[in-house]
Motif scaffolding. Structure first.
Motif, short mmCIF file in Angstrom:
data_model
loop_
_atom_site.label_atom_id
_atom_site.label_comp_id
_atom_site.label_asym_id
_atom_site.label_seq_id
_atom_site.Cartn_x
_atom_site.Cartn_y
_atom_site.Cartn_z
N VAL A 1 0.84 -1.20 0.00
CA VAL A 1 0.00 0.00 0.00
C VAL A 1 0.86 1.24 0.00
CG1 VAL A 1 -1.67 1.34 1.35
CG2 VAL A 1 -1.96 -1.13 1.10
N ASP A 2 1.96 1.21 0.81
CA ASP A 2 2.83 2.37 0.91
C ASP A 2 3.46 2.74 -0.42
OD1 ASP A 2 4.08 1.29 4.13
OD2 ASP A 2 2.39 2.60 3.65
N SER A 3 3.69 1.77 -1.30
CA SER A 3 4.38 2.03 -2.57
C SER A 3 3.43 2.49 -3.66
CB SER A 3 5.12 0.77 -3.03
OG SER A 3 4.17 -0.27 -3.32
N ARG A 4 2.15 2.52 -3.39
CA ARG A 4 1.20 2.89 -4.42
C ARG A 4 1.18 4.39 -4.67
NH1 ARG A 4 -4.59 0.69 -3.32
NH2 ARG A 4 -4.03 1.15 -1.16
N THR A 5 0.82 4.73 -5.89
CA THR A 5 0.53 6.12 -6.24
C THR A 5 -0.93 6.18 -6.63
OG1 THR A 5 2.78 6.56 -7.01
CG2 THR A 5 1.04 8.01 -7.82
N MET A 6 -1.68 7.12 -6.06
CA MET A 6 -3.10 7.20 -6.33
C MET A 6 -3.57 8.65 -6.28
SD MET A 6 -4.92 6.01 -2.74
CE MET A 6 -4.34 4.33 -2.87
N PRO A 7 -4.69 8.96 -6.93
CA PRO A 7 -5.28 10.29 -6.78
C PRO A 7 -5.66 10.52 -5.34
CG PRO A 7 -6.28 9.10 -8.62
CD PRO A 7 -5.46 8.10 -7.87
N ILE A 8 -5.50 11.72 -4.85
CA ILE A 8 -5.79 12.02 -3.46
C ILE A 8 -7.23 11.66 -3.10
CG2 ILE A 8 -6.27 14.44 -4.01
CD1 ILE A 8 -4.83 13.08 -0.70
N GLY A 9 -8.16 11.84 -4.03
CA GLY A 9 -9.57 11.52 -3.75
C GLY A 9 -9.79 10.06 -3.44
N ALA A 10 -8.95 9.17 -4.01
CA ALA A 10 -9.11 7.74 -3.78
C ALA A 10 -8.81 7.36 -2.34
CB ALA A 10 -8.20 6.95 -4.73
N ALA A 11 -8.02 8.16 -1.64
CA ALA A 11 -7.69 7.88 -0.25
C ALA A 11 -8.90 8.04 0.66
CB ALA A 11 -6.56 8.79 0.22
N PHE A 12 -9.96 8.64 0.15
CA PHE A 12 -11.17 8.85 0.94
C PHE A 12 -12.25 7.80 0.66
CE2 PHE A 12 -8.97 12.81 1.07
CZ PHE A 12 -9.30 13.41 2.27
N ASP A 13 -12.01 6.94 -0.33
CA ASP A 13 -13.04 5.97 -0.72
C ASP A 13 -13.26 4.90 0.35
OD1 ASP A 13 -13.46 7.31 -3.06
OD2 ASP A 13 -12.27 5.96 -4.31
N ARG A 14 -12.18 4.43 0.97
CA ARG A 14 -12.30 3.37 1.99
C ARG A 14 -12.21 3.93 3.41
NH1 ARG A 14 -8.45 -1.35 1.56
NH2 ARG A 14 -6.81 0.19 1.18
N MET A 15 -12.16 5.23 3.52
CA MET A 15 -12.01 5.87 4.83
C MET A 15 -13.30 5.72 5.64
SD MET A 15 -11.36 9.91 5.66
CE MET A 15 -9.72 9.98 4.96
N PRO A 16 -13.19 5.31 6.92
CA PRO A 16 -14.38 5.26 7.79
C PRO A 16 -14.70 6.65 8.34
CG PRO A 16 -12.45 4.56 9.02
CD PRO A 16 -11.98 4.80 7.60
N PHE A 17 -15.91 6.80 8.83
CA PHE A 17 -16.29 8.03 9.52
C PHE A 17 -15.95 7.85 10.99
CE2 PHE A 17 -19.04 11.18 11.47
CZ PHE A 17 -18.93 12.26 10.59
N THR A 18 -15.01 8.64 11.50
CA THR A 18 -14.44 8.41 12.83
C THR A 18 -14.83 9.51 13.82
OG1 THR A 18 -12.43 9.68 12.34
CG2 THR A 18 -12.45 7.35 11.68
N ARG A 19 -14.39 9.33 15.06
CA ARG A 19 -14.62 10.35 16.09
C ARG A 19 -13.93 11.66 15.71
NH1 ARG A 19 -13.89 7.20 21.92
NH2 ARG A 19 -15.69 5.79 21.69
N ARG A 20 -12.81 11.56 15.02
CA ARG A 20 -12.12 12.78 14.59
C ARG A 20 -13.00 13.58 13.64
NH1 ARG A 20 -6.73 14.66 13.84
NH2 ARG A 20 -6.98 16.91 13.78
N HIS A 21 -13.73 12.89 12.78
CA HIS A 21 -14.65 13.58 11.88
C HIS A 21 -15.77 14.28 12.65
CE1 HIS A 21 -12.95 10.72 8.80
NE2 HIS A 21 -12.90 11.87 8.14
N VAL A 22 -16.22 13.64 13.74
CA VAL A 22 -17.28 14.25 14.56
C VAL A 22 -16.78 15.54 15.17
CG1 VAL A 22 -18.70 13.96 16.62
CG2 VAL A 22 -18.38 12.03 15.05
#
Length: 435
Positions: free
Chosen positions: A4-25
């Motif tokens: 995963v660390d070696s991948r290059t991806m669009p920044i938006g893709a990093a939000f696709d699998r992101m959970p909604f956390t207490r930090r978001h609250v």
């Protein structure tokens, strides 16, 4: 490094699998209160305008100038702060603009004359424009893709909460004078420190400035499983207003500007004169304030219902249905021949028009790439503020010309019809990654 660390991806893709956390609250709470403050500031003096006029010895025209001064200052302010946010970041703009607003608002509470008060309110509008412009784009750039629509619509509930706070302050503090209400507004500027403590810089913006390590650190704090990747972002010049009118963005920009103007004209033209319009139908001032408070309460389930539907049916469909329903509510309100009809018509209008606003606040922030998102939203906000400045005077002129309640409401409603027509050609953005 892992795979995963070696991948290059669009920044938006990093939000696709992101959970909604207490930090978001916590982030949501910080920016929610900021939006409450923005609503409060624009409405607080409306409900103590009588005391303002008496203390400063000014008539309705002078009161109108004072009430419009903040919006007048915000128009150039948003056009400056939006590009600045695209260049120096979302977080410093939100912090410094809200803090500066608090300082200037405090000074305005001691204005000895109308001229000084108007000058300071214009200046406070210039300052407040920064956080006003960036709140929604900032929030969108911190949310998981699948939660973006729903959570951003909930953020919009800050508007009726601000209205209720303004009405409550006029009841609780009104006897102490308009100065006290303004001082309460100034104290709210200290919330800037909560934003600085709880809300991180946007990973989209950090990646666009090649600050990869900082972007990864924020993504890790937000729970993204892809935080170790190298991120790419659409390469465009940051904060260049003319780029909004180039290529495929030009058509979206023109439609977006027109829609923001007519939508806010329809809303603001009603809200600033609602107590007067209601008194023309026989309600006392206290009864009209109660009516306005109940209308604000009806906005909240409107927002909640829209937030539940937008993820399922998309931004455009929900927005169009809600605007059309608001038009029907406006017709009901305009032609009501009983107090019950007046209440039900306005409640329908409030429910659907503010639900539509919640969707629009989200949808409107998703049209542009990161390098232009703050700039695009600033132009959208400027169009709204032009309507905010013009609509009260225009509706006032209609009332002064003895146009009457029903005719005035039908003219206001026509702007809602134009809103629906302008939304039809705009692209759907539900589920789409931000660029």
């Amino acid at each position: 490094m892992t795979a995963v660390d070696s991948r290059t991806m669009p920044i938006g893709a990093a939000f696709d699998r992101m959970p909604f956390t207490r930090r978001h609250v916590l982030i949501a709470l910080a920016l929610f209160v900021a939006f409450v403050i923005e609503s409060w500031e624009q409405l607080a003096l409306v409900y103590v305008s009588g005391d303002l006029g008496t203390r400063l010895g000014i008539g309705e025209t002078g009161i109108g100038v004072v009430l419009s001064a903040v919006a007048f200052g915000m128009i150039p302010g948003v056009l400056v702060w939006g590009p600045v946010a695209d260049r120096i970041g979302r977080k410093p703009v939100a912090f410094w603009s809200l803090l500066a607003y608090g300082v200037i608002a405090f000074a305005s509470a001691f204005a000895p004359s109308m001229a000084v008060l108007v000058t300071l309110r214009v200046a406070s509008g210039l300052a407040l424009a920064g956080v006003y412009t960036i709140t929604f784009p900032y929030f969108l750039e911190l949310l998981p893709t699948k939660h973006r629509g729903r959570a951003a619509v909930y953020l919009s509930i800050g508007w009726p909460i601000g209205m209720l706070a303004a009405i409550g302050a006029s009841v609780a503090l009104g006897d102490l004078g308009w100065h006290v209400v303004v001082i309460a507004s100034a104290v709210a500027g200290l919330w800037a420190f909560a934003i600085r403590a709880w809300v991180p810089e946007s990973p989209y913006w950090l990646a666009s400035r090649d600050r990869q390590e900082e972007a990864r650190a924020v993504l890790r704090s937000l729970g993204s499983p892809d935080a170790g990747a190298t991120f790419t972002v659409a390469r465009q010049r940051a904060g260049r207003p003319l780029d909004l009118f180039r290529g495929g963005l030009s058509r979206i920009t023109v439609l977006m500007l027109l829609l923001n103007f007519v939508f806010n004209w329809g809303y603001w033209g009603l809200q600033t004169w609602l107590p007067t319009l209601l008194q023309a139908r026989g309600l006392t001032l206290s009864a009209s304030l109660g009516f306005a408070a109940l209308s604000a309460l009806m906005m909240i389930p409107g927002y909640v219902s829209a937030s539940l539907l937008t993820g399922r049916f998309g931004r455009k469909k929900v927005f169009l249905v809600y605007v059309v329903a608001a038009v029907l509510g406006g017709l009901w309100f305009a032609t009501a021949d009983s107090m019950t009809g007046l209440y039900l018509g306005n409640f329908t209008l409030s429910f659907f028009s503010l639900g539509a606003w919640g969707v629009w606040n989200t949808w409107n922030g998703e049209f542009y790439p990161t390098a232009l998102r703050g700039t695009g939203y600033s132009w959208a906000t400027a169009a709204q503020l032009v309507a905010t400045t013009v609509a009260p005077s225009a509706v006032g002129a209609l009332l002064a010309g003895a146009t009457g309640f029903t005719a005035t409401m039908l003219i206001i409603n026509a702007f809602m019809v134009a809103t629906a027509l302008l939304a039809v050609p705009l692209p759907e953005t539900e589920g789409r990654e931000l660029e």
